[in-house]
Scaffold this active site. Structure first.
Site, PDB file in Angstrom:
ATOM      1  N   GLY A 118      38.006 111.318  32.014  1.00 57.53           N
ATOM      2  CA  GLY A 118      38.507 110.340  30.910  1.00 57.53           C
ATOM      3  C   GLY A 118      39.874 110.194  30.812  1.00 57.53           C
ATOM      4  O   GLY A 118      40.678 110.853  31.863  1.00 57.53           O
ATOM      5  N   LYS A 119      40.273 109.281  30.401  1.00 54.93           N
ATOM      6  CA  LYS A 119      41.789 109.009  30.179  1.00 54.93           C
ATOM      7  C   LYS A 119      42.189 107.914  29.046  1.00 54.93           C
ATOM      8  O   LYS A 119      41.118 107.105  28.686  1.00 54.93           O
ATOM      9  CB  LYS A 119      42.542 108.329  31.281  1.00 54.93           C
TER      10      LYS A 119
END
Ligand code: NAD
Length: 429
Positions: A118-119
């Site tokens: 994720g980011k």
């Protein structure tokens, strides 16, 4: 507009568009021939699982209201909760956040920690705002993405221009909204609220372990090996100091204040104290100043870019005389420079392997938070070492088996692990 399964792709998924997501799609296409029957599932790597764009309104200190665009992307949760940092930067785009989230999926899979990728990010230049404005921004952003983050779903961490204090605000806001203290919602927290010992040095320590393994593989003795490092912060400073302790000669260090050189080796522990006191390597006694061009052309066994993206590019790649480049930063080598280094016989140990020590100790932090039982720094380091060492050996074996670069090999093993999980879980419904 290109098509997939007869349907037009939205522009941000268009592999012909320049940008980080386009580069990631090209990397995935490059590994496709090595995935065997798993390639049936490859389209699942080419779509982020979930993309959230949020408006973040903030009341500024002068009483006016400004709106910022924030993102949180979960690329894959096939192997576990999404994991990846949050970046505050004026150049943050959806394409960048999507690509960074995908690279996190690959990185967590390369070191085989049970996370996806994720980011997140907010498009803002934080240097133009006060600490209390940044706190309000962080808390509102946390509330907006609160519907998809959580200790079992998606666990943020620090990235560019965010730090342990930012994580403390996220943890506090998430906990206030859910009604109970939830340390495991973020990693990279201050120790006093559940952060892990050894986290600050983890990326540099992991880089050290991988460098030692790669040197051994290449038949190069660490004793007297010439090392140069760009970036002397958490990653570069820790790695350089550990390599010097192991017998290497750190002959040059390049940071935002200058480039220093000494052919007999620089005292790295004294340099760490100097940087802590003065903010940079400039002014360190008993060394020479050299230019950036001279830095990139030094005869070396190991070159460690551990500062920024794109530092090794078409303008300097042909001058590099190092036997090995070990990537501490994310994306320090452009794809064209990567090909030049490969053609020149320079071994490149890629970021998704070399700097994965940070996310590995983030995993340890999360495990400690989930069990409310905290480990000593020695336990952390003793657990990190075999994970990094084995990840290097497995990647090197894949590279030899398919006669490909370590980067392609890391992508083969990372993507295979993600797709194995995808296949065995199947698609719902
Ligand atoms: P840091 O802020 O501690 O250190 C950054 C270093 O880069 C400093 O020495 C600074 O002087 C140098 N630098 C900045 N601008 C420069 C310039 N224009 N020219 C030369 N040097 C410059 O950061 P860090 O935590 O050591 O991270 C370094 C890199 O590693 C970043 O790309 C980061 O994304 C990546 N990374 C960090 C971690 C981690 O856990 N800290 C994990 C994975 C990847």
């Amino acid at each position: 507009m290109p098509e997939q399964n007869g349907q037009s792709l939205p522009s941000y998924l268009n592999p012909l568009e320049p940008g980080p997501w386009g580069s990631y799609l090209q990397q995935v296409d490059r590994v496709a021939p090595y995935l065997g029957k798993l390639s049936k599932w490859i389209s699942t790597l080419k779509q982020p699982r979930r993309t959230l764009i949020v408006d973040v309104p903030v009341e500024l200190d002068n009483g006016t209201i400004e709106h910022f665009e924030g993102y949180r992307v979960q690329h894959s949760v096939a192997r576990g909760p999404a994991k990846g940092g949050i970046r505050f930067h004026q150049d943050v785009t959806l394409s960048e956040v999507m690509a960074l989230s995908a690279w996190m999926s690959v990185k967590t899979a390369v070191v085989n920690v049970p996370f996806g990728g994720g980011k997140g990010g907010i498009r803002i230049n934080p240097k133009n705002y006060s600490a209390s404005e940044i706190e309000r921004l962080t808390r509102r952003y946390t509330s907006e993405i609160g519907c998809i983050i959580g200790p079992n779903t998606d666990i943020p961490a620090p990235d560019v221009n965010t730090n342990a204090q930012t994580m403390a605000w996220i943890m506090d806001t998430y906990s206030a909204n859910t009604g109970f203290t939830s340390p495991g919602v973020v990693t990279g927290k201050p120790i006093s609220i559940g952060g892990s010992l050894g986290r600050v040095e983890a990326t540099g320590r992991g880089l050290f372990v991988v460098t030692i393994a790669a040197l051994k593989d290449a038949g190069i003795n660490i004793e007297g090996a010439r090392v140069a490092v760009q970036g002397f912060g958490n990653v570069g400073g820790t790695a350089a100091n550990l390599l010097a302790e192991a017998g290497a000669k750190v002959v040059a260090v390049y940071d935002h204040t200058g480039v220093i050189h000494h052919e007999n080796g620089i005292n790295t522990s004294k340099l760490i104290s100097h940087v802590a006191q003065t903010g940079g390597v400039a002014g360190f006694e008993g060394v020479n100043s050299i230019s950036p061009d001279e830095f990139w052309s030094l005869p070396l066994e190991v070159l460690i870019p551990a500062a920024l993206e794109g530092q090794i590019n078409e303008s300097n790649a042909n001058n590099i005389k190092a036997k090995m480049v070990v990537e501490g930063a994310n994306g320090p080598t452009t794809p064209k420079a990567d090909d030049i280094l490969h053609n020149n016989g320079v071994i490149v140990v890629p970021d998704v392997l070399a700097n994965a020590g940070g996310v590995t100790v983030s995993y340890f932090e999360w495990v400690q938070n989930n069990s409310s039982f905290y480990w000593t720094e020695k336990e952390i380091n003793d657990r990190l070492q075999p994970i990094m060492h084995d990840a290097y050996l497995a990647t090197a074996a894949t590279a030899k088996e398919h006669n490909v670069s370590l980067r392609t090999a890391a992508f083969i093993s990372g993507c295979s692990r993600i797709l194995e999980a995808r296949e065995i879980r199947g698609l719902f419904p």
